[in-house]
Design a protein around this motif. Structure first.
Motif, mmCIF file in Angstrom:
data_model
loop_
_atom_site.group_PDB
_atom_site.id
_atom_site.type_symbol
_atom_site.label_atom_id
_atom_site.label_comp_id
_atom_site.label_asym_id
_atom_site.label_seq_id
_atom_site.Cartn_x
_atom_site.Cartn_y
_atom_site.Cartn_z
ATOM 1 N N ARG A 154 0.832 -1.201 0.000
ATOM 2 C CA ARG A 154 0.000 0.000 0.000
ATOM 3 C C ARG A 154 0.870 1.255 0.000
ATOM 4 N NH1 ARG A 154 -1.687 3.869 2.969
ATOM 5 N NH2 ARG A 154 -0.644 3.191 4.864
ATOM 6 N N GLU B 191 3.954 1.520 -1.076
ATOM 7 C CA GLU B 191 4.656 1.622 -2.357
ATOM 8 C C GLU B 191 3.744 2.221 -3.430
ATOM 9 O OE1 GLU B 191 6.782 -1.358 -5.536
ATOM 10 O OE2 GLU B 191 6.836 -1.887 -3.414
ATOM 11 N N ILE B 192 2.505 1.795 -3.456
ATOM 12 C CA ILE B 192 1.540 2.345 -4.413
ATOM 13 C C ILE B 192 1.312 3.830 -4.141
ATOM 14 C CG2 ILE B 192 -0.896 2.265 -5.100
ATOM 15 C CD1 ILE B 192 -0.717 -0.798 -4.697
ATOM 16 N N GLU B 193 1.188 4.188 -2.868
ATOM 17 C CA GLU B 193 1.007 5.594 -2.494
ATOM 18 C C GLU B 193 2.226 6.419 -2.900
ATOM 19 O OE1 GLU B 193 -0.822 8.955 -0.597
ATOM 20 O OE2 GLU B 193 -1.583 7.042 -1.322
ATOM 21 N N HIS B 194 3.419 5.861 -2.710
ATOM 22 C CA HIS B 194 4.644 6.567 -3.103
ATOM 23 C C HIS B 194 4.676 6.802 -4.614
ATOM 24 C CE1 HIS B 194 8.800 7.822 -3.108
ATOM 25 N NE2 HIS B 194 9.085 6.867 -3.983
ATOM 26 N N GLU B 195 4.334 5.785 -5.382
ATOM 27 C CA GLU B 195 4.309 5.939 -6.844
ATOM 28 C C GLU B 195 3.280 6.983 -7.261
ATOM 29 O OE1 GLU B 195 3.673 2.077 -8.485
ATOM 30 O OE2 GLU B 195 5.574 1.301 -7.731
ATOM 31 N N ARG B 196 2.116 6.983 -6.607
ATOM 32 C CA ARG B 196 1.082 7.972 -6.928
ATOM 33 C C ARG B 196 1.580 9.390 -6.625
ATOM 34 N NH1 ARG B 196 -2.419 11.106 -4.665
ATOM 35 N NH2 ARG B 196 -1.939 10.420 -2.554
ATOM 36 N N LEU B 197 2.259 9.551 -5.502
ATOM 37 C CA LEU B 197 2.782 10.866 -5.146
ATOM 38 C C LEU B 197 3.887 11.313 -6.092
ATOM 39 C CD1 LEU B 197 2.814 10.565 -1.263
ATOM 40 C CD2 LEU B 197 1.299 11.981 -2.659
ATOM 41 N N GLN B 198 4.689 10.370 -6.572
ATOM 42 C CA GLN B 198 5.730 10.719 -7.540
ATOM 43 C C GLN B 198 5.100 11.217 -8.843
ATOM 44 O OE1 GLN B 198 9.033 10.880 -7.246
ATOM 45 N NE2 GLN B 198 8.903 10.304 -5.097
ATOM 46 N N VAL B 199 4.048 10.547 -9.294
ATOM 47 C CA VAL B 199 3.356 10.976 -10.510
ATOM 48 C C VAL B 199 2.742 12.360 -10.302
ATOM 49 C CG1 VAL B 199 1.359 10.486 -11.983
ATOM 50 C CG2 VAL B 199 2.938 8.655 -11.376
ATOM 51 N N GLU B 200 2.131 12.567 -9.158
ATOM 52 C CA GLU B 200 1.523 13.868 -8.861
ATOM 53 C C GLU B 200 2.591 14.964 -8.796
ATOM 54 O OE1 GLU B 200 -0.911 15.793 -5.176
ATOM 55 O OE2 GLU B 200 -1.392 13.738 -5.743
ATOM 56 N N LYS B 201 3.741 14.651 -8.229
ATOM 57 C CA LYS B 201 4.837 15.625 -8.157
ATOM 58 C C LYS B 201 5.310 16.012 -9.554
ATOM 59 C CE LYS B 201 9.549 15.301 -6.924
ATOM 60 N NZ LYS B 201 10.571 14.658 -6.127
#
Length: 92
Positions: free
Chosen positions: A42, A44-54
């Motif tokens: 969970r 890791e998925i949140e981290h990837e989502r935040l990277q995309v948003e950044k």
């Protein structure tokens, strides 16, 4: 002989209770590992989502639009450029 049988019976009972305890601990630890792995997935998925948003927030077009709208900035042109020169004469 009777005493030996009682000692062996007690040994079997104690080892059986120990086996039950070890199995219980093993299942509990396995459940904790599964829970921790789920949490790791969970996060890791949140981290990837935040990277995309950044990356989406830092696009040049968005930065330029924010500079114009919120900071009232405008592109530099020769018409509004002021050049600063220094006087090369020595000071008295």
């Amino acid at each position: 002989m009777m005493r030996l049988n009682l000692v062996l019976l007690l040994g079997v009972m104690l080892s059986a209770m120990y086996l039950v305890q070890v199995q219980y601990d093993s299942r509990r630890l396995y459940a904790e590992i599964e829970r921790a792995q789920g949490e790791a997935r969970r996060l890791e998925i949140e981290h990837e989502r935040l990277q995309v948003e950044k990356r989406a927030q830092a696009t040049p077009l968005r930065v330029e639009r924010l500079a114009k709208d919120q900071l009232q900035m405008r592109p530099a042109t020769p018409a509004i450029t002021q050049y600063v020169t220094t006087d090369r004469r020595p000071q008295p």
